[in-house]
Design an enzyme around this catalytic site. Structure first.
Site, short mmCIF file in Angstrom:
data_model
loop_
_atom_site.label_atom_id
_atom_site.label_comp_id
_atom_site.label_asym_id
_atom_site.label_seq_id
_atom_site.Cartn_x
_atom_site.Cartn_y
_atom_site.Cartn_z
N ASP A 1 -2.74 10.81 -1.85
CA ASP A 1 -3.00 9.76 -2.84
C ASP A 1 -3.37 10.34 -4.20
OD1 ASP A 1 -3.43 8.33 -0.11
OD2 ASP A 1 -3.13 6.77 -1.62
N ASN B 1 -6.37 11.88 0.76
CA ASN B 1 -5.40 11.11 1.57
C ASN B 1 -6.19 10.27 2.56
OD1 ASN B 1 -2.62 10.48 2.20
ND2 ASN B 1 -2.93 11.56 4.14
N ARG C 1 0.85 -1.20 0.00
CA ARG C 1 0.00 0.00 0.00
C ARG C 1 0.88 1.24 0.00
NH1 ARG C 1 2.12 1.82 3.92
NH2 ARG C 1 0.61 3.49 3.88
N ALA D 1 0.65 5.29 -1.97
CA ALA D 1 0.47 5.67 -3.38
C ALA D 1 1.68 5.38 -4.27
CB ALA D 1 0.05 7.14 -3.45
O1 MRU Z 1 -4.73 2.84 2.20
P1 MRU Z 1 -3.27 3.15 2.18
O2 MRU Z 1 -2.53 2.60 3.35
O3 MRU Z 1 -2.64 2.78 0.86
O4 MRU Z 1 -3.19 4.73 2.30
C1 MRU Z 1 -1.95 5.36 2.24
C2 MRU Z 1 -2.03 6.82 2.44
O5 MRU Z 1 -3.10 7.37 2.57
C3 MRU Z 1 -0.77 7.59 2.36
O6 MRU Z 1 -0.85 8.73 3.16
C4 MRU Z 1 -0.56 8.01 0.90
O7 MRU Z 1 -0.52 6.90 0.06
C5 MRU Z 1 0.63 8.83 0.69
S1 MRU Z 1 2.08 8.03 1.20
C6 MRU Z 1 3.29 7.94 0.32
#
Ligand code: MRU
Length: 352
Positions: free
Chosen positions: A231, A241, A45, A47
């Protein structure tokens, strides 16, 4: 620094983040469907990381089909399946589309090899982007700042030091950060399980809080800045996000605390005019009813589980990208950064 992805000559090993912080285990993937399943389960997980993992998934598929006359159309269908694994983080589709535009016209082993080169290149680029953001972002923080962060944005979410967590790491190194408040980030606890784990490994002073404690700390004057990842960022600066980010931004605004978003250019989606155009992933209610498999509510109760929210650009003090800092009005400053990125020239900080 932990590696969330380990590409081999014929397979790709992905760290199963569901098991952290208890166990460090990699899952060997041989086909795209293996990677897609891990992305959908949030074993992989963050982004930028899902963009990279998605591209390696496409390579696995091209490799498996390289001796068949299956052709481009089959691979494009596989690419679409991968792109749909998670809808909110734009990095996934962006990475696949960019690679597809570069390898179109190739076939068989040449095509597979070219996609592999694109995946390796993207991993390398995202590592460099993390570093650039870390340096730019840390420069925004006053000496000894107590920083609050949400979700996990570190090496487990990118290929490098991270987005928001990269800024925190660099800030701690330079003396700009003295302590980190880590939101646990319900429902899946990326803050408690992953961010707390990464910070402990680095020896950075970190204090875990439940998501509902942020306002209390801000009111007491114990938070100097909020730093989060993203994201997807729309043209007007509206930022999707992890769920809970918007509430933090409102609180920060009320308490006059700077609120910084840290994201690579691969997270910008300027084709979306505003946050209302960003698709928000809705996940199963079982993630809310349970914590790591243990029921915390009657299993029969209805539960709502949007995985992301949108923070209006008007609540964001600055957006830190690898190409420079953007300040309001984001519609102009983000477009300027994107333009400079497309031209490949030196990026200057946009805005004022
Ligand atoms: O659902 P996830 O764990 O993939 O969510 C991740 C986030 O919301 C992060 O803050 C986002 O991807 C940015 S991190 C590099």
């Amino acid at each position: 620094m932990i590696e969330a992805i380990r590409p081999g000559a014929e397979t790709v090993d992905l760290l199963d983040q569901r098991l952290l912080p208890d166990r460090v285990e990699y899952v060997r993937c041989r086909r795209a469907e293996d990677v897609v399943a891990l992305i959908q389960a949030l074993a992989v997980r963050g982004a930028p990381l899902i963009g990279i993992a998605g591209l390696y998934a496409w390579w696995l598929e091209a490799r498996a089909l390289r001796d068949q006359a299956a052709g481009w159309e089959t691979l494009m269908a596989a690419k679409e399946t991968i792109a749909r694994a998670r809808p909110t983080a734009v990095n996934l589709r962006w990475a696949l589309d960019r690679a597809a535009a570069r390898v179109v016209g190739l076939t068989g082993p040449d095509l597979a090899a070219a996609i592999r080169r694109e995946a390796d290149l993207l991993a390398q680029e995202e590592r460099a982007r993390s570093h650039a953001m870390a340096v730019r972002g840390a420069s925004l923080l006053g000496r000894g700042s107590r920083v609050l962060t949400h979700c996990n944005t570190g090496s487990l979410a990118t290929a490098g030091v991270g987005t928001a967590l990269g800024v925190i790491r660099e800030g701690y190194r330079t003396g700009a950060v003295s302590r980190v408040w880590v939101d646990e980030t319900r429902p899946l606890l990326q803050g408690a399980r992953l961010t707390a784990w990464e910070l402990l490994q680095d020896g950075i002073p970190a204090t875990l809080i439940t998501d509902s404690m942020a306002g209390f700390l801000m009111a007491r004057g114990e938070v100097d800045a909020v730093v989060v990842g993203a994201d997807r960022i729309a043209a007007n600066g509206d930022t999707a996000n992890k769920i809970g980010t918007y509430a933090l931004a409102v609180l920060a605004h009320h308490h006059r605390i700077p609120f910084y978003v840290v994201a690579p250019m691969s997270t910008l989606d300027l084709a979306r005019d505003a946050g209302s155009d960003i698709p928000i992933e809705e996940r199963d209610g079982s993630e809310v009813r349970t914590v790591r498999g243990v029921a915390v509510a009657p299993l029969a109760v209805e539960a709502y589980n949007p995985a992301f929210d949108v923070t209006p650009g008007s609540l964001i003090t600055a957006i830190v990208t690898d190409r420079g800092l953007a300040y309001p009005p984001y519609r102009e400053t983000l477009a300027q950064l994107q333009q400079s990125s497309a031209n490949g020239g030196n990026a200057d900080d946009a805005g004022y």
